[in-house]
Design a protein around this motif. Structure first.
Motif, mmCIF file in Angstrom:
data_model
loop_
_atom_site.group_PDB
_atom_site.id
_atom_site.type_symbol
_atom_site.label_atom_id
_atom_site.label_comp_id
_atom_site.label_asym_id
_atom_site.label_seq_id
_atom_site.Cartn_x
_atom_site.Cartn_y
_atom_site.Cartn_z
ATOM 1 N N HIS A 206 -2.772 16.399 -10.120
ATOM 2 C CA HIS A 206 -2.574 15.342 -11.118
ATOM 3 C C HIS A 206 -3.912 14.859 -11.667
ATOM 4 O O HIS A 206 -4.072 14.667 -12.887
ATOM 5 C CB HIS A 206 -1.808 14.169 -10.500
ATOM 6 N N VAL A 207 -4.899 14.657 -10.781
ATOM 7 C CA VAL A 207 -6.216 14.197 -11.222
ATOM 8 C C VAL A 207 -6.859 15.230 -12.140
ATOM 9 O O VAL A 207 -7.463 14.892 -13.162
ATOM 10 C CB VAL A 207 -7.118 13.914 -10.004
ATOM 11 N N ILE A 208 -6.735 16.513 -11.780
ATOM 12 C CA ILE A 208 -7.301 17.576 -12.615
ATOM 13 C C ILE A 208 -6.695 17.537 -14.007
ATOM 14 O O ILE A 208 -7.405 17.579 -15.024
ATOM 15 C CB ILE A 208 -7.064 18.953 -11.964
ATOM 16 N N ARG A 209 -5.380 17.431 -14.063
ATOM 17 C CA ARG A 209 -4.713 17.458 -15.364
ATOM 18 C C ARG A 209 -5.024 16.194 -16.188
ATOM 19 O O ARG A 209 -5.054 16.237 -17.414
ATOM 20 C CB ARG A 209 -3.202 17.599 -15.172
ATOM 21 N N ASP A 210 -5.267 15.106 -15.491
ATOM 22 C CA ASP A 210 -5.473 13.844 -16.195
ATOM 23 C C ASP A 210 -6.922 13.633 -16.618
ATOM 24 O O ASP A 210 -7.190 13.039 -17.671
ATOM 25 C CB ASP A 210 -5.038 12.682 -15.295
ATOM 26 N N GLN A 211 -7.887 14.159 -15.818
ATOM 27 C CA GLN A 211 -9.276 13.775 -16.049
ATOM 28 C C GLN A 211 -10.243 14.942 -16.249
ATOM 29 O O GLN A 211 -11.343 14.719 -16.778
ATOM 30 C CB GLN A 211 -9.781 12.922 -14.873
ATOM 31 N N ALA A 212 -9.901 16.134 -15.823
ATOM 32 C CA ALA A 212 -10.854 17.246 -15.917
ATOM 33 C C ALA A 212 -11.155 17.579 -17.374
ATOM 34 O O ALA A 212 -10.262 17.554 -18.233
ATOM 35 C CB ALA A 212 -10.306 18.477 -15.205
ATOM 36 N N LEU A 213 -12.419 17.869 -17.657
ATOM 37 C CA LEU A 213 -12.808 18.213 -19.019
ATOM 38 C C LEU A 213 -12.162 19.523 -19.460
ATOM 39 O O LEU A 213 -11.701 19.656 -20.589
ATOM 40 C CB LEU A 213 -14.338 18.323 -19.105
ATOM 41 N N VAL B 271 -9.102 21.936 -18.377
ATOM 42 C CA VAL B 271 -7.899 21.973 -17.547
ATOM 43 C C VAL B 271 -7.391 23.414 -17.433
ATOM 44 O O VAL B 271 -7.049 24.029 -18.463
ATOM 45 C CB VAL B 271 -6.791 21.078 -18.143
#
Length: 388
Positions: free
Chosen positions: A50-57, A59
């Motif tokens: 979830h964090v990757i999908r929400d915040q990663a530059l 994805v």
């Protein structure tokens, strides 16, 4: 001769793999869990996703995230020989066990300073380029190999499609860095190579214990005898290993029925692996076994067993010292994995892991000189077999 596998392994286990090194012809992966739904089923992974999908530059797609979880699971084993393979990678890995490759043609071991070349396949792009055992690959296409890189990632940088090029930076045995550009190609690994030496000795090199190794060696010995060979040097130098059933098959060429080859110990089981019922076709043939520091695993099993049974003397250099066994497992969707599942002991009960097999006659010289010294030793110790 039956294929052997550990009873504690999953029901889709293919075979026990006794490989001290991998042929650099395939892109490898790592991992353990099967199925996309498994990512969310593990504590913490769904939150990370979830964090990757929400915040990663940048994805990644679902499959990349899933594969990354699988790779991480296998990395947690702290098992340098463990790998998870995607469907394409597993198909290429399986073809490797059949001796069919696309790549540059080197055997590799991961080290702290890069990928150690433990052997070069005859007539491969690597041999044509001049790569040699004992050299290190330290950079690929401008990317330096780091000790923290997974083995699969290092290999993945070098592998590719037939006809494409890869740029390597090599540290030579003299400690110098030298660049190479090599074109990947399709080739077969010749299981055996025969060289007729003087005075009735034939050198037969067994390159790997992949499928068909025992039959290929039997054919090579038969042909060498038809050409006048009275004894052989069985050359296992830089042989990285292969399949357990092939090491047993090789032993069946030389030793009495029901002779101990190796003992396999897993967490839950203890198996004594013996030769079969048939009389050996070369039970009286004089021979010595030639090894070096890159002779590993199945090569060490055969060398130690022949030594323990007093059937042949071992000549050359202390061997690599790989005394653990991997199982290769089919997983869903055509994927697969390889992991260490057991250790092995010699017929005399010795554990040679990280030790190796000590030769009866230690010889340090050029490869050509070592071969000739092994042949001379055979003639000196078996003069009656070579008398005119």
């Amino acid at each position: 001769m039956n294929n052997q596998s550990l009873p504690t392994a999953p029901r889709r286990t293919l075979s026990l793999l006794l490989g001290g090194a991998l042929v650099l012809t395939i892109g490898l992966g790592s991992g353990f869990l099967a199925g996309r739904q498994s990512v969310a089923a593990v504590d913490g992974l769904s939150e990370i996703e979830h964090v990757i999908r929400d915040q990663a530059l940048a994805v990644p797609d679902n499959q990349t995230i899933n594969d990354g979880a699988l790779r991480g699971a296998v990395a947690s084993l702290d098992d340098q020989y463990a790998s998870w393979y995607s469907a394409d990678e597993f198909a290429r890995f399986s073809s490797q066990l059949d001796g069919k490759f696309v790549g540059i043609g080197v055997f590799l071991e991961r080290t702290e300073v890069g990928m150690l070349i433990t052997g070069v396949i005859p007539n491969s792009p690597a041999e044509t380029a001049g790569l040699k055992a004992g050299e290190y690959i330290v950079a690929v296409n401008g990317t330096r190999l780091r000790s923290t890189m997974p083995f699969e990632e290092m290999v993945g940088l070098i592998t590719g499609e037939e006809g494409t090029e890869v740029s390597l930076l090599i540290t030579t045995t003299a400690g110098e860095e030298k660049p190479y550009t090599i074109t990947r190609a399709k080739f077969d690994l010749p299981l055996t190579q025969t060289q007729m030496l003087d005075n009735g000795v034939a050198s037969i090199r067994l390159h790997e214990f992949s499928r068909g190794a025992a039959d290929s060696l039997k054919t090579a010995i038969t042909e060498a005898k038809s050409q006048g060979a009275k004894g052989i040097v069985l050359d296992l130098r830089s042989n990285p290993g292969g399949l357990l059933e092939e090491s047993i098959g090789v032993m069946e060429l030389f030793v009495a029925p029901h002779s101990r080859v190796v003992t396999i110990e897993s967490r839950h089981d203890h198996q004594d692996m013996d030769t079969g019922d048939a009389e050996p076709p070369f039970g009286d043939l004089p021979f010595v076994v030639l090894v070096n520091e890159y002779s590993a695993s199945a090569s060490e099993i055969v060398s130690a067993a022949l030594q323990d049974h007093g059937r042949a003397k071992i000549v050359g250099h202390q061997t690599f010292g790989k005394g653990v066994v991997q199982s290769v497992v089919n997983l869903q969707g055509g994927t697969g994995m390889k992991l260490t599942t057991a250790r092995y002991l010699t017929p005399n009960g010795e554990n040679i892991n990280e030790i190796g097999v000590t030769p009866d006659v230690a010889i340090s010289a050029s490869p050509e000189r070592v071969l000739q010294e092994a042949a001379n030793y055979l003639i000196e110790t078996k003069p009656e077999a070579f008398a005119n």
